[in-house]
Design a protein around this motif. Structure first.
Motif, mmCIF file in Angstrom:
data_model
loop_
_atom_site.group_PDB
_atom_site.id
_atom_site.type_symbol
_atom_site.label_atom_id
_atom_site.label_comp_id
_atom_site.label_asym_id
_atom_site.label_seq_id
_atom_site.Cartn_x
_atom_site.Cartn_y
_atom_site.Cartn_z
ATOM 1 N N THR A 1 12.347 9.582 6.673
ATOM 2 C CA THR A 1 13.633 9.386 7.362
ATOM 3 C C THR A 1 14.843 9.447 6.418
ATOM 4 O O THR A 1 15.955 9.131 6.825
ATOM 5 N N GLY A 2 14.626 9.846 5.158
ATOM 6 C CA GLY A 2 15.761 10.097 4.274
ATOM 7 C C GLY A 2 16.295 8.897 3.524
ATOM 8 O O GLY A 2 17.351 8.990 2.882
ATOM 9 N N ILE A 3 15.610 7.760 3.592
ATOM 10 C CA ILE A 3 16.058 6.594 2.828
ATOM 11 C C ILE A 3 15.752 6.800 1.344
ATOM 12 O O ILE A 3 16.554 6.474 0.469
ATOM 13 N N HIS A 4 14.561 7.352 1.060
ATOM 14 C CA HIS A 4 14.182 7.697 -0.316
ATOM 15 C C HIS A 4 13.884 9.194 -0.399
ATOM 16 O O HIS A 4 13.565 9.835 0.609
ATOM 17 N N LYS A 5 13.958 9.716 -1.612
ATOM 18 C CA LYS A 5 13.611 11.117 -1.852
ATOM 19 C C LYS A 5 12.269 11.165 -2.573
ATOM 20 O O LYS A 5 12.056 10.441 -3.549
ATOM 21 N N ALA A 6 11.349 11.993 -2.093
ATOM 22 C CA ALA A 6 10.035 12.098 -2.731
ATOM 23 C C ALA A 6 10.171 12.756 -4.102
ATOM 24 O O ALA A 6 11.016 13.625 -4.311
ATOM 25 N N ALA B 1 0.821 -1.222 0.000
ATOM 26 C CA ALA B 1 0.000 0.000 0.000
ATOM 27 C C ALA B 1 0.848 1.262 0.000
ATOM 28 O O ALA B 1 0.370 2.339 -0.352
ATOM 29 N N GLY B 2 2.121 1.149 0.427
ATOM 30 C CA GLY B 2 3.019 2.302 0.419
ATOM 31 C C GLY B 2 3.410 2.819 1.791
ATOM 32 O O GLY B 2 4.067 3.858 1.901
ATOM 33 N N LYS B 3 3.047 2.082 2.861
ATOM 34 C CA LYS B 3 3.299 2.562 4.231
ATOM 35 C C LYS B 3 4.797 2.745 4.496
ATOM 36 O O LYS B 3 5.235 3.806 4.948
ATOM 37 N N SER B 4 5.572 1.705 4.244
ATOM 38 C CA SER B 4 7.006 1.766 4.529
ATOM 39 C C SER B 4 7.709 2.773 3.634
ATOM 40 O O SER B 4 8.610 3.487 4.082
ATOM 41 N N THR B 5 7.289 2.852 2.369
ATOM 42 C CA THR B 5 7.894 3.829 1.455
ATOM 43 C C THR B 5 7.681 5.250 1.973
ATOM 44 O O THR B 5 8.593 6.090 1.942
ATOM 45 N N LEU B 6 6.480 5.531 2.483
ATOM 46 C CA LEU B 6 6.178 6.856 3.028
ATOM 47 C C LEU B 6 7.108 7.181 4.191
ATOM 48 O O LEU B 6 7.667 8.278 4.276
ATOM 49 N N ASN C 1 19.647 11.504 4.877
ATOM 50 C CA ASN C 1 19.867 10.093 5.182
ATOM 51 C C ASN C 1 19.299 9.776 6.561
ATOM 52 O O ASN C 1 19.004 10.694 7.345
ATOM 53 N N PRO C 2 19.113 8.490 6.902
ATOM 54 C CA PRO C 2 18.529 8.110 8.197
ATOM 55 C C PRO C 2 19.361 8.565 9.394
ATOM 56 O O PRO C 2 18.803 8.866 10.446
ATOM 57 N N VAL D 1 14.208 11.783 14.742
ATOM 58 C CA VAL D 1 13.236 10.967 13.998
ATOM 59 C C VAL D 1 13.866 9.596 13.754
ATOM 60 O O VAL D 1 14.816 9.473 12.974
ATOM 61 N N ALA D 2 13.349 8.560 14.408
ATOM 62 C CA ALA D 2 13.961 7.235 14.360
ATOM 63 C C ALA D 2 12.984 6.194 13.827
ATOM 64 O O ALA D 2 11.778 6.257 14.093
ATOM 65 N N PHE D 3 13.502 5.225 13.078
ATOM 66 C CA PHE D 3 12.694 4.201 12.415
ATOM 67 C C PHE D 3 13.150 2.826 12.885
ATOM 68 O O PHE D 3 14.295 2.435 12.667
ATOM 69 N N ILE D 4 12.251 2.090 13.548
ATOM 70 C CA ILE D 4 12.530 0.699 13.924
ATOM 71 C C ILE D 4 11.943 -0.180 12.829
ATOM 72 O O ILE D 4 10.736 -0.385 12.747
#
Length: 493
Positions: A49-54, A39-44, A70-71, A79-82
């Motif tokens: 968090t800077g892994i991808h650029k919109a 659905a796009g949750k992780s991509t969002l 970058n993360p 801003v942290a991503f588990i």
């Protein structure tokens, strides 16, 4: 800290993953982000968090337009991503993993392990976490590794914490500890994004829910103004009433009998039977011994005494190959660690157990193998452009279908399914339930281990409840209720 993501779009090649997506994260709020896999949750969240650029859209943090390169930079700013896929080094201790990117150093510039151990131990005591900090991560359970990753993020003093399926590998006690931590963070004004497929967790622990489908945000509502049925309907386009297919198979004669089996580490003998075309649900609390029983039956682990009778013939499986030859398949709960070779193609994973049948002369016949994999992937509805793509390219639900496909290719008479729908979305769950129904209609028998009571009640013909390494009782479909199962699972009568 308040974050607003507005009009976010992202494409990978010709695949448009996100289209005009918007979400607002507020301080002191637990915000559930739900949707099917893909659905796009992780991509969002990867964009945040800077892994991808919109490709389009804006991100504002406390009113200021911001993007992180970058993360690491995102973590520096709170801003942290588990991630669901753990960032753990197995050859390092849990303590070394905790301080890998920010070690405490002494006056001589050396790593101060004593200070790090003292700080981590104090933090564990504060949060009521029990971790073997000096043990190598590779020797620890997946749950302990997950708690280490969570603890690492919490020690960063983050202002926004994103959790992707954080409870998928946790025991009930660890899950309770996680929820306690979340409440503490919330009280300190931390914003939490909670990505999960588990409805009961979302409705007990979250304040707001945003539902995504096909790269769009569909709704955002306070939890108190919606219900499970509405969320499911927005996620997959159908009502929860259609969630579990009607069981139409009438179980036949007894085909498997387990008598006085004593798996390693058990004091009590295990006895039960399985009928042709039956789904026998196996319920119980985490750590009750359900998986250990199945591993002993399949020959993965040893057992001390007892008999296994299949179609009237007494058998002793010393290794999984013996069980496979007898027509038993085992879909493990750890699909990525034990069920798949992620770097191999989808087709290679599907054909692997059937190579002897497909290539009896030991010469690989690629056309035959591809046709075999194509047929099974279509039969199970694996969503992929080609079976030549790596298994790692698939969503969780499609990976699970590949695991099931590789065993179905052997035409087993019995399939043991350990947590068959863990960590996959609602639409993929329904696909697997339909497949289970089709298999039992063809005479295949299924033993289904599950921690989800609705799944046990919705799919089982009988329910075997395990309590502290023993069979607490076996319930018919008519007498199996949440109350009766939990009574047995907790040692009641």
């Amino acid at each position: 800290m308040e974050i607003s993501m507005t009009g976010i779009a992202k494409a990978f090649g010709t695949n448009q993953v996100l289209r005009d997506v918007s979400i607002t994260l507020k301080a002191g709020e637990v915000h559930a982000l739900m949707g099917e896999n893909g659905a796009g949750k992780s991509t969002l969240m990867n964009i945040l968090t800077g892994i991808h650029k919109a490709d389009a859209g804006t991100i504002t943090i406390d009113g200021v337009e911001t993007t992180y390169p970058n993360p690491r930079e995102a973590e520096k700013h709170g801003v942290a991503f588990i991630h669901q896929e753990l960032n753990i080094w197995p050859n390092l201790t849990l303590l070394e993993n905790l301080y890998l990117m920010r070690p405490i150093k002494n006056a001589f510039g050396m790593h101060d392990k004593k200070a790090m151990l003292a700080e981590a131990t104090a933090k564990c005591e504060e949060l009521n976490i029990d971790l073997p900090l000096t043990k190598e991560a590779g020797e620890c359970s997946v749950g302990q590794q997950q708690m280490t990753e969570i603890l690492r993020i919490l020690m960063l003093d983050a202002k926004v914490v994103i959790m992707d399926e954080p409870t998928a590998a946790l025991t009930e006690r660890e899950t309770d500890t996680l929820f306690h931590m979340m409440r503490q963070l919330k009280s300190r004004g931390v914003a939490i994004v909670y990505i999960s497929h588990r409805m009961e967790e979302v409705f007990t622990e979250c304040d707001t829910v945003t539902v995504m489908r096909d790269g769009h945000t569909i709704i955002t509502k306070p939890i108190g103004e919606t219900d499970v049925d509405e969320v499911v309907r927005h996620m997959v386009g159908r009502s929860i009433d259609e969630f579990y297919p009607e069981r139409t198979t009438t179980p036949g004669e007894e085909i498997l009998t387990v008598t006085d089996l004593i798996p390693d580490g058990f004091d009590n003998p295990i006895s039960f039977n399985l009928r042709k075309g039956e789904i026998l649900g196996v319920a119980g609390l985490m750590g009750a011994g359900r998986t250990e029983i199945m591993r002993a039956i399949f020959g993965v682990d040893n057992h001390n005494g007892g008999t296994i009778t299949l179609n009237g013939e007494s058998l002793h499986f010393k290794k999984p190959e013996d069980a496979i030859k007898a027509g038993i398949a085992f879909i493990t709960e750890d699909r990525k660690g034990e069920g798949l070779i992620l770097d191999f193609s989808i087709g290679s994973n599907i054909t692997l157990p059937a190579l002897k049948q497909l290539c009896p002369t030991h010469i690989l016949k690629k056309d035959k193998m591809v046709d075999f994999a194509d047929d099974l992937s279509r039969k199970l509805g694996v969503k992929t452009q080609s079976v030549h793509l790596p298994a790692s390219s698939l969503s969780g639900g499609n990976q699970q279908k590949v695991v099931i496909a590789k065993w179905i290719g052997l035409s087993p008479s019995i399939i043991i399914m350990d947590e068959p729908t863990r960590g996959i979305d609602i639409g993929a769950k329904r696909d697997i339930y339909d497949l289970m129904n089709d298999l039992t209609n063809e005479g295949v028998s299924i033993i289904m281990v599950s921690s989800e009571l609705p799944e046990i009640l919705g799919m089982s013909d009988r329910v075997m409840v395990i309590h502290e390494n023993s069979v607490a009782g076996i319930l018919d479909r008519e007498t199996a209720t949440p109350e009766s199962i939990m009574t047995l699972a907790t040692g009641g009568q």
